[in-house]
Design a protein around this motif. Structure first.
Motif, PDB file in Angstrom:
ATOM      1  N   GLU A  94      -8.779  -0.206   3.800  1.00 21.94           N
ATOM      2  CA  GLU A  94      -8.449   0.828   2.823  1.00 21.94           C
ATOM      3  C   GLU A  94      -9.245   0.690   1.538  1.00 21.94           C
ATOM      4  O   GLU A  94      -9.426   1.669   0.804  1.00 21.94           O
ATOM      5  CB  GLU A  94      -6.944   0.796   2.484  1.00 21.94           C
ATOM      6  CG  GLU A  94      -6.028   1.148   3.637  1.00 21.94           C
ATOM      7  CD  GLU A  94      -5.753  -0.047   4.534  1.00 21.94           C
ATOM      8  OE1 GLU A  94      -5.083   0.136   5.570  1.00 21.94           O
ATOM      9  OE2 GLU A  94      -6.212  -1.181   4.220  1.00 21.94           O
ATOM     10  N   VAL A  95      -9.707  -0.509   1.245  1.00 21.82           N
ATOM     11  CA  VAL A  95     -10.411  -0.739  -0.035  1.00 21.82           C
ATOM     12  C   VAL A  95     -11.818  -1.284   0.151  1.00 21.82           C
ATOM     13  O   VAL A  95     -12.451  -1.725  -0.806  1.00 21.82           O
ATOM     14  CB  VAL A  95      -9.591  -1.690  -0.943  1.00 21.82           C
ATOM     15  CG1 VAL A  95      -8.277  -1.049  -1.350  1.00 21.82           C
ATOM     16  CG2 VAL A  95      -9.360  -3.043  -0.271  1.00 21.82           C
ATOM     17  N   LYS A  97     -15.703  -0.971   2.682  1.00 23.04           N
ATOM     18  CA  LYS A  97     -16.461  -0.202   3.670  1.00 23.04           C
ATOM     19  C   LYS A  97     -17.904  -0.693   3.710  1.00 23.04           C
ATOM     20  O   LYS A  97     -18.430  -1.223   2.724  1.00 23.04           O
ATOM     21  CB  LYS A  97     -16.453   1.285   3.317  1.00 23.04           C
ATOM     22  CG  LYS A  97     -17.150   1.603   2.004  1.00 23.04           C
ATOM     23  CD  LYS A  97     -17.174   3.107   1.719  1.00 23.04           C
ATOM     24  CE  LYS A  97     -17.942   3.395   0.428  1.00 23.04           C
ATOM     25  NZ  LYS A  97     -17.994   4.850   0.121  1.00 23.04           N
ATOM     26  N   ARG A 168      -8.192  -3.318  -6.563  1.00 23.09           N
ATOM     27  CA  ARG A 168      -7.285  -2.899  -5.501  1.00 23.09           C
ATOM     28  C   ARG A 168      -7.169  -3.966  -4.412  1.00 23.09           C
ATOM     29  O   ARG A 168      -6.109  -4.160  -3.829  1.00 23.09           O
ATOM     30  CB  ARG A 168      -7.745  -1.578  -4.902  1.00 23.09           C
ATOM     31  CG  ARG A 168      -7.218  -0.374  -5.666  1.00 23.09           C
ATOM     32  CD  ARG A 168      -5.835  -0.004  -5.172  1.00 23.09           C
ATOM     33  NE  ARG A 168      -5.065   0.690  -6.175  1.00 23.09           N
ATOM     34  CZ  ARG A 168      -3.775   0.971  -6.054  1.00 23.09           C
ATOM     35  NH1 ARG A 168      -3.118   0.611  -4.979  1.00 23.09           N
ATOM     36  NH2 ARG A 168      -3.126   1.589  -7.009  1.00 23.09           N
ATOM     37  N   ALA A 415      -1.705  -2.469   2.544  1.00 20.64           N
ATOM     38  CA  ALA A 415      -2.499  -1.287   2.201  1.00 20.64           C
ATOM     39  C   ALA A 415      -2.207  -0.834   0.776  1.00 20.64           C
ATOM     40  O   ALA A 415      -1.044  -0.677   0.394  1.00 20.64           O
ATOM     41  CB  ALA A 415      -2.209  -0.156   3.176  1.00 20.64           C
ATOM     42  N   THR A 416      -3.253  -0.606  -0.011  1.00 22.87           N
ATOM     43  CA  THR A 416      -3.096  -0.158  -1.399  1.00 22.87           C
ATOM     44  C   THR A 416      -4.190   0.841  -1.742  1.00 22.87           C
ATOM     45  O   THR A 416      -5.054   0.574  -2.550  1.00 22.87           O
ATOM     46  CB  THR A 416      -3.174  -1.336  -2.391  1.00 22.87           C
ATOM     47  OG1 THR A 416      -4.463  -1.958  -2.259  1.00 22.87           O
ATOM     48  CG2 THR A 416      -2.102  -2.368  -2.139  1.00 22.87           C
ATOM     49  N   THR A 417      -4.160   1.982  -1.105  1.00 25.16           N
ATOM     50  CA  THR A 417      -5.188   2.992  -1.344  1.00 25.16           C
ATOM     51  C   THR A 417      -5.154   3.463  -2.794  1.00 25.16           C
ATOM     52  O   THR A 417      -4.090   3.790  -3.335  1.00 25.16           O
ATOM     53  CB  THR A 417      -4.980   4.195  -0.414  1.00 25.16           C
ATOM     54  OG1 THR A 417      -4.983   3.721   0.938  1.00 25.16           O
ATOM     55  CG2 THR A 417      -6.096   5.217  -0.576  1.00 25.16           C
TER      56      THR A 417
END
Length: 498
Positions: A94-95, A97, A168, A415-417
Motif C-alpha cells: 500500500e505504501v 512500489k 506511512r 495497511a495505512t493508505t
C-alpha cells in the motif's frame, strides 16, 4: 479515561518488567518493536514526538540498494539492501512500489560505463530483482523523460529500484507492532534512564518517562533497553555514561540532506531521473512522488542536532543548479512548493573503548554499553528489517533476551493508505486521531497526510480546521500555532527560509 491515557498508565502498571523497551519511533526503533513482538516478547516503544518525526519522515523516498555504494565497492551493503527492498515491496504494497529510473547520456562513454555498473546492480539483486537494466536510444529516453535537455543527448540507461512513503511505512510498523501486542506510544518523552546497582555495577533497567501532552510522569522497567533515537543516540549514551561515571565519546556525525518539491510540469513522466555525479560527487534524483516532484538530495555536515533542521540557501541553490543541467525547463526558487531537510546519522566506527577509529560509515552499528544499554544507529530505511534482526541477535548474545527465530521476512504490515491533501476530510482526521495515534496538527498534515512536504503554504492554510477536528476528537491541544510556524519554515521565499 481515553485510550491513549490508558496506554500511558499501562506502561507502569505491568506487574513484571517488559522484555524490551525501545526508545525511538523512527524506522529502526519501529522495526525492532515489530520484530520483537512477532517473536513473542513483551515490548514497549516510546517516541518523544511522533513516529518518524525526525530523519525517518525526511528520506528521499527510495527503497534501493544504493547505486553510489556500488561505485564505492561496498558490495555486501548493496546486496543486502537489494534483497531487503523486496521484503518491503511484498509486505507493505500500500505504501511502496517499483520505480523505473533513467540515466541520460551526454557523452559517448557514459551509457556503457554506467550501464555496466547497473547490470552488476541487477546481478547482485538476483532473484530479488524487480526489472532489468537496458540501454536506451535518444528517442526511447525522451519517451520516458520528456523534459530532459536534448542538446548533445545520445541516449541513456533505464534501471529499476523502488519508492515508498516513509512516514506511512513508519505508521504501518507502529500499528503492526501494536497488533502483535506491543505497547506503542508517541508523544511520550524519556527524561532519564533507570539503573540498578544491586550487583555492584550499574545496569540499565528502564526509563523515566513523561507524557509530552499532559506532563504526567511514569517509569517503565525492562530487561533490555534499546536506544534507537537515530541521530540523537549520543544524548542517551551520555546519560548512561554519567551513571557509570564513564565519559562517552559521540558515535554520530550528522549530515544534512535537503530536498525541494516542485510541480509535476517539471517532470511529467512516471520514470525517475538519476544524475550519477553532481559537482560534489553525489548523485541527484528527480522523483515523481504523490503528484509532485522531489529534487534532491544534499550532503552537508552539521555540528548541531536540531529536531527540525532548516535548509541552507546554498543547498537549495545547489539542487536547482544541478537539476538545470539536465532539465530543459528547470524550476527556479519561485517554483518551490516545499523545502525540507533531515539529518542522517553517519557513524564513527568504535573500538571496544568507544573511541573513533576510522572514517564515517553509512552502515548501521550496534553497540552494547557496560550497563547493558543497547544502541543502534546508522543504516537506512531499506534495511530496517535486517537492522532489527541484528539488534535482537546482539541482545541475545549479551544474554538480555532469549534467542528466538526472526519471522518478519514474510510478515504483512498493517495497511495505512495515505490521503492526498486535497481529499482530506474531517472524517479522515477523526480516523487518524482514533486509530492512527494522531494528536497534533503536525501529526496529521506532516505524516498521516503529506501536505507539509508537498505544499507548505497549503498545509498552513489547512491547519485551523484540522486542529479543530482533532480538538473535538481527542480533547487535547492540537498545537496549531506551532504547526503554522513550522509550515512557514518549509516555504521558500526570496532565497531564504522564512
Amino acid at each position: 479515561m481515553s485510550s491513549r491515557a490508558q496506554q500511558f498508565h499501562a506502561l507502569s502498571q505491568n506487574p513484571e518488567p517488559f522484555d524490551l523497551l525501545v526508545i525511538g519511533g523512527g524506522a529502526t526503533g519501529l522495526g525492532v518493536a515489530v520484530d520483537a513482538a512477532q517473536r513473542g516478547f513483551r515490548v514497549a516503544l516510546l517516541e518523544a514526538q511522533d513516529y518518524a518525526k525526525g530523519t525517518s519522515s525526511r528520506a528521499t523516498k527510495l527503497l534501493h540498494g544504493g547505486v553510489r555504494y556500488l561505485a564505492q565497492g561496498n558490495i555486501s551493503l548493496v546486496r543486502e539492501a537489494l534483497h531487503e527492498r523486496t521484503h518491503v515491496l511484498r509486505n507493505a504494497p500500500e505504501v511502496s512500489k517499483p520505480l523505473a529510473f533513467v540515466m541520460p547520456s551526454y557523452a559517448w562513454w557514459q551509457a556503457p560505463f554506467y550501464g555496466i555498473g547497473l547490470k552488476m546492480y541487477d546481478a547482485l539483486a538476483g532473484s530479488a530483482g524487480i526489472g532489468s537494466t537496458r540501454f536506451l536510444s535518444k528517442t526511447e529516453l525522451l519517451q520516458r523523460a520528456a523534459n530532459c535537455k536534448t542538446a548533445h543527448l545520445q541516449g541513456g540507461v533505464e534501471y529499476w529500484d523502488a519508492q515508498f512513503d516513509d512516514a506511512r511505512l513508519a505508521l504501518a510498523l507502529a500499528l503492526t507492532a501494536e497488533r502483535l501486542g506491543a505497547v506503542v506510544l508517541n508523544h511520550a518523552r524519556v527524561t532519564g534512564l533507570l539503573h540498578d546497582s544491586a550487583d555492584g555495577s550499574p545496569r540499565v533497567v528502564g526509563a523515566q518517562v513523561q507524557d509530552a501532552l499532559t506532563g504526567e510522569p511514569t517509569t517503565v522497567r525492562a530487561r533490555c533497553v534499546i536506544n534507537a533515537t537515530g541521530v540523537w543516540v549520543d544524548e542517551l549514551r551520555a546519560a548512561d555514561g554519567a551513571a557509570l561515571h564513564r565519559p562517552v565519546k559521540p558515535m554520530v556525525a550528522p549530515s544534512q540532506g535537503t530536498h525541494i518539491v516542485v510541480d509535476r510540469k517539471f517532470w511529467p513522466g512516471e520514470h525517475a531521473l538519476l544524475v550519477p555525479k553532481t559537482a560534489d560527487g553525489r548523485v541527484l534524483f528527480v522523483l515523481p512522488w504523490l503528484g509532485s516532484v522531489i529534487l534532491g538530495t544534499t550532503d552537508t555536515p552539521r555540528p548541531d542536532l536540531p529536531h527540525d533542521p532548516a535548509a541552507l540557501p546554498g543547498e537549495v541553490a545547489f539542487i536547482l543548479r544541478e537539476a538545470a543541467n539536465y532539465l530543459a525547463t528547470a524550476p527556479t526558487q519561485a517554483d518551490i512548493r516545499s523545502v525540507w531537510s533531515g539529518l542522517r546519522p553517519l557513524v564513527k566506527p568504535l573500538d571496544e573503548d568507544g573511541q573513533g577509529t576510522a572514517a564515517l560509515s553509512r552502515e548501521h552499528t550496534v553497540l552494547v554499553s557496560k550497563s547493558g544499554l543497547l544502541t543502534v544507529t546508522g543504516g537506512k530505511w531499506t534495511t530496517y528489517r535486517a537492522m532489527a534482526d541484528d539488534v535482537l541477535s546482539r541482545a541475545a548474545e549479551a544474554k538480555m533476551l532469549e534467542r528466538r527465530a526472526c519471522g518478519t521476512a514474510g510478515l504483512k504490515l498493517q495497511a495505512t493508505t495515505g490521503i492526498a491533501p486535497q481529499d482530506l476530510t474531517a472524517t479522515h482526521v477523526q480516523h487518524m486521531a482514533q486509530l492512527e495515534h494522531a494528536i497534533t496538527a503536525e501529526d496529521v498534515l506532516a505524516r498521516r497526510c503529506r501536505a507539509l512536504f508537498l505544499d507548505a503554504a497549503r498545509a498552513e492554510q489547512m491547519a485551523d480546521w484540522v486542529g479543530e477536528c482533532l480538538r473535538q476528537t481527542t480533547g487535547l491541544d492540537p498545537q496549531v500555532a506551532a504547526f503554522k510556524a513550522l509550515a512557514q519554515r518549509y516555504q521558500w521565499r526570496e532565497g531564504r527560509v522564512l
